[in-house]
Design a protein around this motif. Structure first.
Motif, mmCIF file in Angstrom:
data_model
loop_
_atom_site.group_PDB
_atom_site.id
_atom_site.type_symbol
_atom_site.label_atom_id
_atom_site.label_comp_id
_atom_site.label_asym_id
_atom_site.label_seq_id
_atom_site.Cartn_x
_atom_site.Cartn_y
_atom_site.Cartn_z
ATOM 1 N N UNK A 90 0.956 -1.045 -0.033
ATOM 2 C CA UNK A 90 0.011 0.017 0.031
ATOM 3 C C UNK A 90 0.786 1.224 -0.018
ATOM 4 N N UNK A 91 0.984 1.818 -1.219
ATOM 5 C CA UNK A 91 1.865 2.861 -1.174
ATOM 6 C C UNK A 91 1.234 4.108 -1.392
ATOM 7 N N UNK B 264 -4.412 4.887 6.587
ATOM 8 C CA UNK B 264 -3.225 4.356 6.763
ATOM 9 C C UNK B 264 -3.101 3.512 7.867
ATOM 10 N N UNK B 265 -2.924 4.222 9.022
ATOM 11 C CA UNK B 265 -2.595 3.588 10.242
ATOM 12 C C UNK B 265 -3.533 2.361 10.485
ATOM 13 N N UNK B 266 -4.871 2.356 10.117
ATOM 14 C CA UNK B 266 -5.535 0.964 10.356
ATOM 15 C C UNK B 266 -5.179 0.142 9.400
ATOM 16 N N UNK B 267 -4.843 0.205 8.147
ATOM 17 C CA UNK B 267 -4.211 -0.774 7.310
ATOM 18 C C UNK B 267 -2.967 -1.214 8.135
ATOM 19 N N UNK B 268 -1.972 -0.352 8.552
ATOM 20 C CA UNK B 268 -0.738 -0.912 9.060
ATOM 21 C C UNK B 268 -1.021 -1.769 9.947
ATOM 22 N N UNK C 146 2.638 -1.060 4.398
ATOM 23 C CA UNK C 146 2.129 0.344 4.256
ATOM 24 C C UNK C 146 3.622 1.056 3.902
ATOM 25 N N UNK C 147 3.625 1.676 2.869
ATOM 26 C CA UNK C 147 4.847 2.602 2.572
ATOM 27 C C UNK C 147 4.417 4.054 1.982
ATOM 28 N N UNK C 148 4.774 5.072 2.879
ATOM 29 C CA UNK C 148 4.627 6.229 2.449
ATOM 30 C C UNK C 148 5.936 6.792 1.674
ATOM 31 N N UNK C 149 5.680 7.701 0.816
ATOM 32 C CA UNK C 149 6.645 8.434 0.054
ATOM 33 C C UNK C 149 6.414 9.990 0.028
ATOM 34 N N UNK C 150 7.164 10.301 1.118
ATOM 35 C CA UNK C 150 7.117 11.903 1.477
ATOM 36 C C UNK C 150 7.698 12.691 0.677
ATOM 37 N N UNK C 151 6.795 13.504 -0.305
ATOM 38 C CA UNK C 151 7.481 14.053 -1.300
ATOM 39 C C UNK C 151 6.771 15.731 -1.181
ATOM 40 N N UNK C 152 7.841 16.363 -0.799
ATOM 41 C CA UNK C 152 7.735 17.837 -0.457
ATOM 42 C C UNK C 152 6.802 18.756 -1.481
ATOM 43 N N UNK D 169 3.105 8.241 12.877
ATOM 44 C CA UNK D 169 3.050 7.374 11.805
ATOM 45 C C UNK D 169 4.201 6.300 11.969
ATOM 46 N N UNK D 170 4.025 5.016 11.942
ATOM 47 C CA UNK D 170 4.974 4.224 12.319
ATOM 48 C C UNK D 170 5.310 3.243 11.237
ATOM 49 N N UNK D 171 4.936 3.569 10.216
ATOM 50 C CA UNK D 171 5.210 2.551 8.890
ATOM 51 C C UNK D 171 6.335 3.251 8.211
#
Length: 150
Positions: free
Chosen positions: A30-31, A48-52, A62-68, A88-90
């Motif tokens: 889940x990106x 996202x937290x629930x899915x993680x 679960x993978x977050x991509x932080x793009x400014x 956010x712990x993932x």
């Protein structure tokens, strides 16, 4: 379906050692693209937290991509603090050069992509999952469950 572009040019990984999508084959990924100050992104965080919490022990990532979006979103100490404060712990990849954003041809925050066990993008959702009564959180959760059962 199209193969998900590999993760590239990550400035820093938060909450995780470096990840590669090729190494995650066999798992549903889940990106999502986000930036920590975006209110629409923050509105998606409960899902996202629930899915993680719900799926990480069952073979999903679960993978977050932080793009400014702006200059203030590029500072690593600000990103780390915001992720901590937001709970956010993932795994989060810091994409300050926007190379992942570009590789995915992404065009908005937030965006969520579901990648199947073979590495193919199967579903996506642009914007808030619950915008104006939409049930994107439920729809995407059901798709995650379906893909995990395959």
């Amino acid at each position: 379906y199209v193969r998900a572009p590999e993760i590239r040019a990550v400035e820093e990984w938060i909450n995780s050692a470096p990840l590669a999508l090729a190494d995650l084959r066999g798992k549903v990924v889940i990106l999502h693209f986000f930036t920590f100050g975006c209110i629409n992104c923050i509105h998606n965080q409960p899902a996202y937290k629930d899915w993680h919490e719900r799926f990480s022990s069952k073979g999903a990532v679960v993978l977050g991509i932080h793009t400014p979006e702006g200059e203030g979103d590029r500072k690593l100490e600000s990103i780390r603090k915001a992720l901590h404060d937001q709970g956010l712990a993932y795994a989060v990849a810091v994409d300050n050069k926007k190379e992942n954003w570009t590789a995915w041809a992404n065009h908005m925050w937030p965006s969520v992509y579901l990648i199947d066990k073979e590495g193919y993008v199967r579903y996506w959702w642009y914007g808030e999952l619950k915008w104006q009564g939409a049930e994107g959180d439920r729809i995407m959760r059901e798709r995650i469950e379906q893909m995990m059962a395959e």
